[in-house]
Design a protein around this motif. Structure first.
Motif, PDB file in Angstrom:
ATOM      1  N   ALA A 178      83.515   9.584  -3.978  1.00  0.00           N
ATOM      2  CA  ALA A 178      84.475   9.082  -3.466  1.00  0.00           C
ATOM      3  C   ALA A 178      84.082   8.818  -2.555  1.00  0.00           C
ATOM      4  CB  ALA A 178      85.814  10.680  -3.836  1.00  0.00           C
ATOM      5  N   ARG A 179      85.855   7.360  -2.174  1.00  0.00           N
ATOM      6  CA  ARG A 179      85.599   6.118  -0.708  1.00  0.00           C
ATOM      7  C   ARG A 179      83.787   6.154  -0.360  1.00  0.00           C
ATOM      8  NH1 ARG A 179      90.217   5.081  -0.245  1.00  0.00           N
ATOM      9  NH2 ARG A 179      92.045   6.909   0.363  1.00  0.00           N
ATOM     10  N   MET A 180      83.570   5.429  -1.701  1.00  0.00           N
ATOM     11  CA  MET A 180      81.594   5.394  -1.312  1.00  0.00           C
ATOM     12  C   MET A 180      81.595   3.371  -1.298  1.00  0.00           C
ATOM     13  SD  MET A 180      79.552   6.973  -1.931  1.00  0.00           S
ATOM     14  CE  MET A 180      78.423   6.549  -2.869  1.00  0.00           C
ATOM     15  N   ALA A 181      81.737   3.115   0.358  1.00  0.00           N
ATOM     16  CA  ALA A 181      81.104   1.214   0.426  1.00  0.00           C
ATOM     17  C   ALA A 181      80.187   0.549  -0.213  1.00  0.00           C
ATOM     18  CB  ALA A 181      81.493   1.587   1.821  1.00  0.00           C
ATOM     19  N   PRO A 182      80.798  -0.507  -0.329  1.00  0.00           N
ATOM     20  CA  PRO A 182      79.153  -1.078  -1.299  1.00  0.00           C
ATOM     21  C   PRO A 182      78.078  -1.050  -1.148  1.00  0.00           C
ATOM     22  CG  PRO A 182      81.329  -2.552  -0.477  1.00  0.00           C
ATOM     23  CD  PRO A 182      81.242  -1.780   0.175  1.00  0.00           C
ATOM     24  N   ASP A 183      77.509  -1.157   0.420  1.00  0.00           N
ATOM     25  CA  ASP A 183      76.225  -0.362   0.545  1.00  0.00           C
ATOM     26  C   ASP A 183      76.007   0.942   0.370  1.00  0.00           C
ATOM     27  OD1 ASP A 183      77.926   0.479   2.739  1.00  0.00           O
ATOM     28  OD2 ASP A 183      76.757   0.299   4.293  1.00  0.00           O
ATOM     29  N   GLN A 184      77.253   1.463   0.370  1.00  0.00           N
ATOM     30  CA  GLN A 184      76.659   3.641  -0.113  1.00  0.00           C
ATOM     31  C   GLN A 184      75.773   3.530  -1.792  1.00  0.00           C
ATOM     32  OE1 GLN A 184      79.717   5.416   1.725  1.00  0.00           O
ATOM     33  NE2 GLN A 184      78.797   5.806   3.547  1.00  0.00           N
ATOM     34  N   LYS A 185      77.292   2.211  -2.289  1.00  0.00           N
ATOM     35  CA  LYS A 185      76.747   3.061  -3.645  1.00  0.00           C
ATOM     36  C   LYS A 185      75.485   1.830  -4.260  1.00  0.00           C
ATOM     37  CE  LYS A 185      82.068   1.426  -4.994  1.00  0.00           C
ATOM     38  NZ  LYS A 185      82.947   0.809  -5.951  1.00  0.00           N
ATOM     39  N   THR A 186      75.040   0.866  -3.462  1.00  0.00           N
ATOM     40  CA  THR A 186      73.356   0.882  -3.487  1.00  0.00           C
ATOM     41  C   THR A 186      72.339   1.249  -3.109  1.00  0.00           C
ATOM     42  OG1 THR A 186      74.420  -1.702  -3.288  1.00  0.00           O
ATOM     43  CG2 THR A 186      71.788  -1.165  -3.323  1.00  0.00           C
ATOM     44  N   GLN A 187      72.641   2.397  -2.251  1.00  0.00           N
ATOM     45  CA  GLN A 187      71.692   3.582  -1.308  1.00  0.00           C
ATOM     46  C   GLN A 187      71.939   4.633  -2.726  1.00  0.00           C
ATOM     47  OE1 GLN A 187      73.425   4.460   2.413  1.00  0.00           O
ATOM     48  NE2 GLN A 187      72.600   2.452   3.497  1.00  0.00           N
ATOM     49  N   LEU A 188      73.311   4.103  -3.267  1.00  0.00           N
ATOM     50  CA  LEU A 188      72.951   6.058  -4.174  1.00  0.00           C
ATOM     51  C   LEU A 188      72.158   5.199  -5.501  1.00  0.00           C
ATOM     52  CD1 LEU A 188      74.510   7.666  -5.417  1.00  0.00           C
ATOM     53  CD2 LEU A 188      76.170   6.890  -6.318  1.00  0.00           C
ATOM     54  N   ILE A 189      72.240   4.078  -6.473  1.00  0.00           N
ATOM     55  CA  ILE A 189      71.295   4.350  -7.092  1.00  0.00           C
ATOM     56  C   ILE A 189      69.700   3.681  -6.383  1.00  0.00           C
ATOM     57  CG2 ILE A 189      71.530   2.031  -8.926  1.00  0.00           C
ATOM     58  CD1 ILE A 189      73.704   2.974  -8.556  1.00  0.00           C
ATOM     59  N   GLU A 190      69.562   3.624  -5.587  1.00  0.00           N
ATOM     60  CA  GLU A 190      68.501   3.593  -5.040  1.00  0.00           C
ATOM     61  C   GLU A 190      67.318   4.656  -4.856  1.00  0.00           C
ATOM     62  OE1 GLU A 190      68.489   1.333  -1.036  1.00  0.00           O
ATOM     63  OE2 GLU A 190      68.710  -0.533  -2.396  1.00  0.00           O
ATOM     64  N   ALA A 191      68.222   5.689  -4.277  1.00  0.00           N
ATOM     65  CA  ALA A 191      68.095   7.775  -4.375  1.00  0.00           C
ATOM     66  C   ALA A 191      67.858   7.604  -5.634  1.00  0.00           C
ATOM     67  CB  ALA A 191      69.572   8.040  -3.335  1.00  0.00           C
ATOM     68  N   LEU A 192      68.988   7.625  -7.023  1.00  0.00           N
ATOM     69  CA  LEU A 192      68.702   7.680  -7.988  1.00  0.00           C
ATOM     70  C   LEU A 192      67.018   7.189  -8.677  1.00  0.00           C
ATOM     71  CD1 LEU A 192      72.390   8.138  -9.168  1.00  0.00           C
ATOM     72  CD2 LEU A 192      70.580   9.486  -8.712  1.00  0.00           C
ATOM     73  N   GLN A 193      67.368   6.499  -8.496  1.00  0.00           N
ATOM     74  CA  GLN A 193      65.596   5.699  -9.134  1.00  0.00           C
ATOM     75  C   GLN A 193      64.173   6.085  -8.707  1.00  0.00           C
ATOM     76  OE1 GLN A 193      67.091   1.485  -7.547  1.00  0.00           O
ATOM     77  NE2 GLN A 193      68.339   1.659 -10.083  1.00  0.00           N
ATOM     78  N   ARG A 194      64.659   6.591  -6.801  1.00  0.00           N
ATOM     79  CA  ARG A 194      63.388   7.390  -6.680  1.00  0.00           C
ATOM     80  C   ARG A 194      63.069   8.283  -6.976  1.00  0.00           C
ATOM     81  NH1 ARG A 194      65.224   4.955  -1.283  1.00  0.00           N
ATOM     82  NH2 ARG A 194      66.412   7.114  -1.667  1.00  0.00           N
ATOM     83  N   MET A 195      64.543   9.285  -7.510  1.00  0.00           N
ATOM     84  CA  MET A 195      63.627  10.442  -8.417  1.00  0.00           C
ATOM     85  C   MET A 195      63.663  10.375 -10.032  1.00  0.00           C
ATOM     86  SD  MET A 195      67.169  12.944  -7.153  1.00  0.00           S
ATOM     87  CE  MET A 195      66.934  14.497  -7.971  1.00  0.00           C
ATOM     88  N   ASP A 196      63.309   8.944 -10.444  1.00  0.00           N
ATOM     89  CA  ASP A 196      62.534   8.953 -11.505  1.00  0.00           C
ATOM     90  C   ASP A 196      63.544   8.302 -12.674  1.00  0.00           C
ATOM     91  OD1 ASP A 196      59.907   8.677 -10.414  1.00  0.00           O
ATOM     92  OD2 ASP A 196      59.633  10.907 -11.467  1.00  0.00           O
ATOM     93  N   TYR A 197      65.073   8.318 -12.096  1.00  0.00           N
ATOM     94  CA  TYR A 197      66.550   7.957 -13.531  1.00  0.00           C
ATOM     95  C   TYR A 197      65.584   6.680 -13.741  1.00  0.00           C
ATOM     96  CZ  TYR A 197      68.682  12.537 -12.662  1.00  0.00           C
ATOM     97  OH  TYR A 197      69.419  13.613 -12.697  1.00  0.00           O
ATOM     98  N   TYR A 198      65.908   6.347 -15.038  1.00  0.00           N
ATOM     99  CA  TYR A 198      66.922   5.219 -15.416  1.00  0.00           C
ATOM    100  C   TYR A 198      68.569   4.581 -15.115  1.00  0.00           C
ATOM    101  CZ  TYR A 198      62.138   4.508 -17.190  1.00  0.00           C
ATOM    102  OH  TYR A 198      60.619   4.621 -17.239  1.00  0.00           O
ATOM    103  N   VAL A 199      68.781   4.125 -13.765  1.00  0.00           N
ATOM    104  CA  VAL A 199      70.045   4.026 -14.163  1.00  0.00           C
ATOM    105  C   VAL A 199      70.588   2.754 -14.022  1.00  0.00           C
ATOM    106  CG1 VAL A 199      71.693   4.073 -12.190  1.00  0.00           C
ATOM    107  CG2 VAL A 199      70.012   5.574 -11.586  1.00  0.00           C
ATOM    108  N   GLY A 200      71.757   3.103 -14.909  1.00  0.00           N
ATOM    109  CA  GLY A 200      73.032   1.979 -15.132  1.00  0.00           C
ATOM    110  C   GLY A 200      74.136   1.932 -14.676  1.00  0.00           C
TER     111      GLY A 200
END
Length: 575
Positions: A178-200
């Motif tokens: 919650a209360r996520m800024a636009p750049d933090q949403k992008t950082q979250l996507i990148e962090a999940l991808q580094r864990m080998d997730y396929y993110v939608g």
């Protein structure tokens, strides 16, 4: 100022949200909420839509940056530690205090029950809290309690900077952001991808553009700013398009693999035919090459990709690599089967009692080519052949019993592998729903059967086929039908049989829940048919390996009302 009442605004869930999330969960796809709303509001919505189960425990994560020489700290707090009665009592006191402050202006606190006062003109309104919906039916193979972490935007920024060792664990168990800024949403996507997730990612605002562009599959739910950066745009402003996109993507991937395997087998089958014919100084004719490439391969390769996606989203995942064990086994078994039938028919043809190599003419006995005593070349081959003589010589080198036999056998093998590789469920609709592919199969097979059993001299002359006895034609029919049956049997009951692979080669992951506690990813892994062909081997994906490690971590999940401090960097040495 007279107080007339309170207005409560409610932002209800869309009717499509809960069924779509449940469908994704049945397909073992993990949903995560990323929003700009308040953290407790997001947790409440998460429980309402089913992202957080009824018996799931929510751990609020509050991370504070370092200050006054103290390291960064994470405070863990359970969102369910205050009972509902205390919450209502606290809210009632706040309302009564507000009325006491406004008493001088004519406002009065609400009475215990509803009443109408026509004399004073006031209408007292009693606000009731709706009862919670009954919990959903228990899902199979899940533990009694699951832990879900709720993280705010400020806390997420602190964790990124000062708690890199905890970030992967929180991402594995985090459900609400919650209360996520636009750049933090992008950082979250990148962090999940580094864990080998396929993110939608689904979003409908300009603040979602970065995350939509960075995700593997970004879906814009509006046709405004977000649609510019997103690869996909939905005309319907809800998440009902997500299962459709996943089903179509899986069907497209399986179709690509099917066409790839078919084209690979086409090359190998034709290579085997030419290699056998080269052994007797022969080859396929130009018209035969043209018939195989255009009439058979082009039509089958195009129409076999027209199967629609399967209407149901299933837990099984399609192969993601061209070198997966099942795909390689499928290709190699079909290659060996094609090789066996071509070599067998080639040798069987040469072993017939009426066989005479390099005969002249079409259906009668032919004289063998003789060699001159002073030359290693055939007597009828000279250096000064004219165009007509060269054409006649090429035709005589093409037409033979071996050429005709391999042409029929290889042509039926193309049809067999096309039918075997045209996968249906669970990712595509069955083959019988693809009318164009069925029409191609019936047309090609019918033409080959007509040419084999009821020979037409004009067609045989055009395709440069030799006239063979009818008994041999029946033998070829039996051989080709056996090839088709074996190809379909191997593909459907060996290479594409999940039950057989599970029993013979694969070992399913087994998770043991310590203290009846689990995490969102473990719930999905336990329901999904995940297997490894290596005995007791660890998963390849980072998030799956971490999920196994957390099972034996005594300090995870952290207990509520506790804190975790970041490690201070080593002090720099002074000169």
């Amino acid at each position: 100022m007279d107080f007339l009442g309170l207005v409560m605004l409610q932002n209800k869930l869309k009717a499509e949200t809960v069924p779509v999330l449940e469908e994704l969960r049945r397909a073992c796809i993990r949903p995560v909420m990323v929003t700009g709303d308040n953290l407790l509001t997001a947790v409440s919505v998460g429980r309402e839509c089913g992202i957080i189960p009824a018996k799931g425990k929510v751990i609020l994560t509050e991370a504070l940056p370092p200050r006054d020489g103290q390291p960064a700290t994470i405070h863990w707090q359970s969102a369910d530690e205050l009972p509902a009665a205390e919450v209502l009592e606290k809210a009632s006191k706040e309302v009564r205090a507000a009325f006491a402050e406004g008493g001088a202006h004519g406002a009065r606190p609400p009475s215990p029950g509803p009443a109408l006062s026509s004399a004073s003109g006031f209408q007292e309104i009693k606000l009731l809290l709706e009862e919670a919906e009954p919990p959903p039916l228990p899902r199979p193979k899940t533990a009694e309690t699951s832990y879900h972490f709720a993280i705010g935007g400020k806390s997420f920024a602190v964790i990124l900077d000062h708690f890199p060792d905890l970030l992967s664990k929180l991402l594995l168990c985090g459900t609400v952001y919650a209360r996520m800024a636009p750049d933090q949403k992008t950082q979250l996507i990148e962090a999940l991808q580094r864990m080998d997730y396929y993110v939608g990612m689904c979003g409908d605002g300009a603040n979602d553009c970065g995350a939509l562009k960075r995700a593997h599959a970004g879906i814009s739910l509006s046709e405004l700013e977000a649609s510019v950066a997103s690869p996909f745009t939905s005309k319907i402003p809800n998440i009902s398009c997500v299962p459709d996109l996943i089903r179509e993507g899986r069907a497209a991937l399986v179709t690509s693999f099917c066409v790839f395997k078919f084209m690979a087998l086409y090359s190998i089958i034709q290579y085997l035919s030419v290699l056998l014919l080269y052994s007797i100084l022969s080859n396929l004719g130009d018209v035969q090459y043209l018939f195989i490439d255009v009439a058979i391969i082009l039509s089958l390769a195009f129409t076999m990709s027209l199967n629609r996606a399967w209407p149901k989203l299933v837990p099984q995942q399609p192969p993601t690599s061209l070198v997966s064990p099942q795909l390689l086994l499928s290709v190699f078994t079909q290659i060996l089967l094609s090789l066996g039938f071509q070599v067998g028919s080639f040798l069987l043809a040469q072993g017939q009692p009426w066989y005479h190599p390099k005969e002249e003419g079409h259906c009668g006995p032919r004289a063998n080519l003789t060699l001159d005593s002073n030359s290693t070349a055939p007597a009828n081959v000279t250096a000064g052949l004219g165009p007509e003589e060269e054409e006649a010589h090429d035709t005589s080198s093409v037409r033979s019993l071996e050429n005709t036999t391999l042409f029929y056998v290889s042509s039926f093998q193309y049809v067999a592998v096309a039918l075997a590789f045209a996968k249906g469920r669970p990712f595509r609709q069955p083959t019988h729903t693809n009318g164009f592919f069925l029409a191609s199969l019936v047309t090609i097979s019918g033409f080959l059967l007509l040419l084999l059993l009821w020979p037409i001299p004009a067609l045989e002359e055009f395709l440069e086929l030799d006239c063979i006895p009818y008994e041999w034609r029946l033998i070829l029919l039996v051989l080709t039908l056996s090839n088709v049956v074996l190809s379909l049997s191997l593909e459907n009951f060996v290479c594409d049989r999940d039950v057989l692979w599970q029993r013979v080669c694969y070992t399913q992951w087994k998770y043991e829940y310590p203290n009846q506690a689990t995490y969102p990813q473990l719930e999905l892994d336990e329901m999904s048919p995940g297997y490894s062909c290596r005995w007791h081997a660890s998963p390849r994906a980072k998030y799956k390996r971490l999920a196994q490690e957390l099972l034996f971590d005594p300090g995870w999940p952290p207990q509520p009302k506790t804190s975790t401090k970041a490690q201070l960097p080593p002090a720099e040495s002074t000169a």
